[in-house]
Enzyme design. Structure first.
Site, PDB file in Angstrom:
ATOM      1  N   HIS A  70       0.877  -1.174   0.000  1.00 50.12           N
ATOM      2  CA  HIS A  70       0.000   0.000   0.000  1.00 50.12           C
ATOM      3  C   HIS A  70       0.916   1.226   0.000  1.00 50.12           C
ATOM      4  O   HIS A  70       1.711   1.422   0.925  1.00 50.12           O
ATOM      5  CB  HIS A  70      -0.918  -0.003   1.221  1.00 50.12           C
ATOM      6  CG  HIS A  70      -1.925  -1.108   1.175  1.00 50.12           C
ATOM      7  ND1 HIS A  70      -2.246  -1.887   2.255  1.00 50.12           N
ATOM      8  CD2 HIS A  70      -2.680  -1.553   0.133  1.00 50.12           C
ATOM      9  CE1 HIS A  70      -3.168  -2.781   1.892  1.00 50.12           C
ATOM     10  NE2 HIS A  70      -3.437  -2.603   0.605  1.00 50.12           N
ATOM     11  N   GLU A  73       1.696   3.694   3.039  1.00 48.13           N
ATOM     12  CA  GLU A  73       2.061   3.164   4.359  1.00 48.13           C
ATOM     13  C   GLU A  73       3.565   3.297   4.542  1.00 48.13           C
ATOM     14  O   GLU A  73       4.334   2.357   4.348  1.00 48.13           O
ATOM     15  CB  GLU A  73       1.547   1.732   4.493  1.00 48.13           C
ATOM     16  CG  GLU A  73       0.012   1.728   4.414  1.00 48.13           C
ATOM     17  CD  GLU A  73      -0.609   0.356   4.475  1.00 48.13           C
ATOM     18  OE1 GLU A  73      -1.850   0.293   4.463  1.00 48.13           O
ATOM     19  OE2 GLU A  73       0.125  -0.645   4.533  1.00 48.13           O
ATOM     20  N   HIS A 169       3.033  -3.433   6.898  1.00 45.74           N
ATOM     21  CA  HIS A 169       2.010  -2.419   6.619  1.00 45.74           C
ATOM     22  C   HIS A 169       1.824  -1.515   7.826  1.00 45.74           C
ATOM     23  O   HIS A 169       2.315  -1.805   8.918  1.00 45.74           O
ATOM     24  CB  HIS A 169       0.661  -3.110   6.336  1.00 45.74           C
ATOM     25  CG  HIS A 169       0.613  -3.853   5.054  1.00 45.74           C
ATOM     26  ND1 HIS A 169      -0.164  -3.466   4.000  1.00 45.74           N
ATOM     27  CD2 HIS A 169       1.254  -4.979   4.651  1.00 45.74           C
ATOM     28  CE1 HIS A 169      -0.011  -4.312   2.998  1.00 45.74           C
ATOM     29  NE2 HIS A 169       0.846  -5.250   3.365  1.00 45.74           N
ATOM     30  N   GLU A 232       0.799  -5.362  10.731  1.00 43.17           N
ATOM     31  CA  GLU A 232       0.169  -4.034  10.798  1.00 43.17           C
ATOM     32  C   GLU A 232       0.834  -3.309  11.956  1.00 43.17           C
ATOM     33  O   GLU A 232       0.629  -3.624  13.115  1.00 43.17           O
ATOM     34  CB  GLU A 232      -1.343  -4.168  11.028  1.00 43.17           C
ATOM     35  CG  GLU A 232      -2.084  -4.900   9.913  1.00 43.17           C
ATOM     36  CD  GLU A 232      -2.282  -4.060   8.651  1.00 43.17           C
ATOM     37  OE1 GLU A 232      -1.947  -2.859   8.648  1.00 43.17           O
ATOM     38  OE2 GLU A 232      -2.787  -4.629   7.656  1.00 43.17           O
TER      39      GLU A 232
END
Ligand SMILES: [Zn+2]
Length: 353
Positions: A70, A73, A169, A232
């Protein structure tokens, strides 16, 4: 005239800057070289760099490290670029083969999550369904790069823990557990060594998927035999505005893995483990989620609560407690508007091989 040594300075000292600038080696000579400690490097594609330690044998681990799948990020992208610079300068010891991947370079330049399609929904061949998407050729190229990289690694059945993939991420929303990991569905129990590494990285919670996904980590787990996870690591911010100290736990654990250390057993610090038990599926544009728009990931709800309504469709909590992850009523009808998980820590840890 640029020598190979000069090329290695610009590629390795600032791999993020080199990639954002859209640079590529002018000659084959400029695409590879040697840096500190006899580490050999090779630029393979935009944002794709292979590093090989001076000594390689059949037990050498192969580790794919990716960030920027992404494009907005930024923190893990900055960490990965710094790691390349530290390996090149001899500040980070390298005992593994490494493939560094800055995933969606075009979206990184635009400061966007993606241009046409979420790259992390296009792996496992799904890019073929959206041939006109600007992300489609990138997904295909990254699949091929991962397969080439792991094809040179020993079989996971022969050398356990030989193949790793950590996809880094940052999340869009807040979370009851600031840093958490997603394990792709493989049909097998999670690997103890992966959970121990996650504990080592100070990851507080792990979500285990129960269906195959179209993420990069799902692809490397399913098609490359890698111990794979999606990390994450906190919230999205623009380049240069990240407090990288917040990511120190994961960064240090990545560096220990690359140095050849095996995560030590740490029963006491093992993450909480959650398993997907349901999802909210968007039936129509009338979908109403009965949770705050900014509800943090892993917020718990009690049995009987109606979390979603959409015409005749309702999602009612059936377990004593279910936690919502990635709620998103903005998806297209037919798609997943949220995942529900339950705590399976005890059973999962007790069943580890
Ligand atoms: Zn992401």
């Amino acid at each position: 005239m640029t020598s190979s040594a000069d090329a290695s300075v610009s590629v390795l000292a600032d791999f993020l800057g080199y990639t954002l600038a859209g640079s590529s080696p002018a000659t084959a000579d400029e695409a590879s070289g040697e840096c500190a400690g006899g580490v050999r490097w090779q630029w393979l594609d935009e944002g794709v760099l292979e590093l090989t330690p001076a000594h390689v044998d059949e037990t050498t681990r192969s580790v794919l490290l990716s960030a920027g799948v992404h494009g907005d990020e930024t923190a893990p992208i900055e960490l990965l670029s710094q790691l390349v610079a530290d390996i090149a300068a001899g500040r980070a010891p390298l005992a593994c083969r490494v493939l560094v991947v800055l995933g969606n370079a075009a979206a990184m330049r635009a400061g966007e999550r993606y241009l046409d399609d979420d790259l992390n929904r296009l792996f496992g061949g799904r890019h073929a369904r959206v041939p006109d998407s600007r992300e489609a050729p990138r997904a295909a190229a990254l699949e091929a790069a991962a397969q080439r990289f792991f094809s040179k690694a020993p079989e996971a059945t022969r050398v356990p823990q030989a193949r790793w993939h950590l996809d880094m991420h940052t999340a869009i929303r807040a979370s009851a557990f600031e840093q958490f990991a997603l394990l792709p569905h493989t049909g097998e129990r999670p690997a103890r060594v992966m959970l121990e590494w996650l504990a080592d990285a100070h990851i507080a919670a792990v979500l285990i998927h129960t269906e195959k996904g179209a993420t990069l980590s799902s692809f490397t787990a399913g098609s490359c035999g890698a111990l794979a996870c999606t990390l994450e690591l906190g919230k999205v911010r623009p380049f240069g505005q990240n407090d990288l100290a917040r990511f120190a736990g994961a960064d240090a654990a990545v560096r220990r893995l690359l140095a050849g250390e095996t995560p030590s057993p740490q029963t006491a610090r093992m993450p909480r483990i959650f398993t997907v038990i349901g999802q909210i599926t968007k039936q129509s544009e009338a979908l109403k989620l009965n949770v705050a728009a900014d509800v943090p990931n892993f917020t718990p709800f009690a049995r009987g609560q109606v979390l979603a309504e959409d015409g005749a469709y309702r999602y009612v909590v059936e377990h004593d407690e279910e936690r919502i992850v990635f709620p998103n009523p903005g998806v297209k009808p037919g798609l997943r508007a949220g995942l529900l998980v339950v705590d399976t820590t005890k059973a999962t840890l007790a069943a580890l091989a």
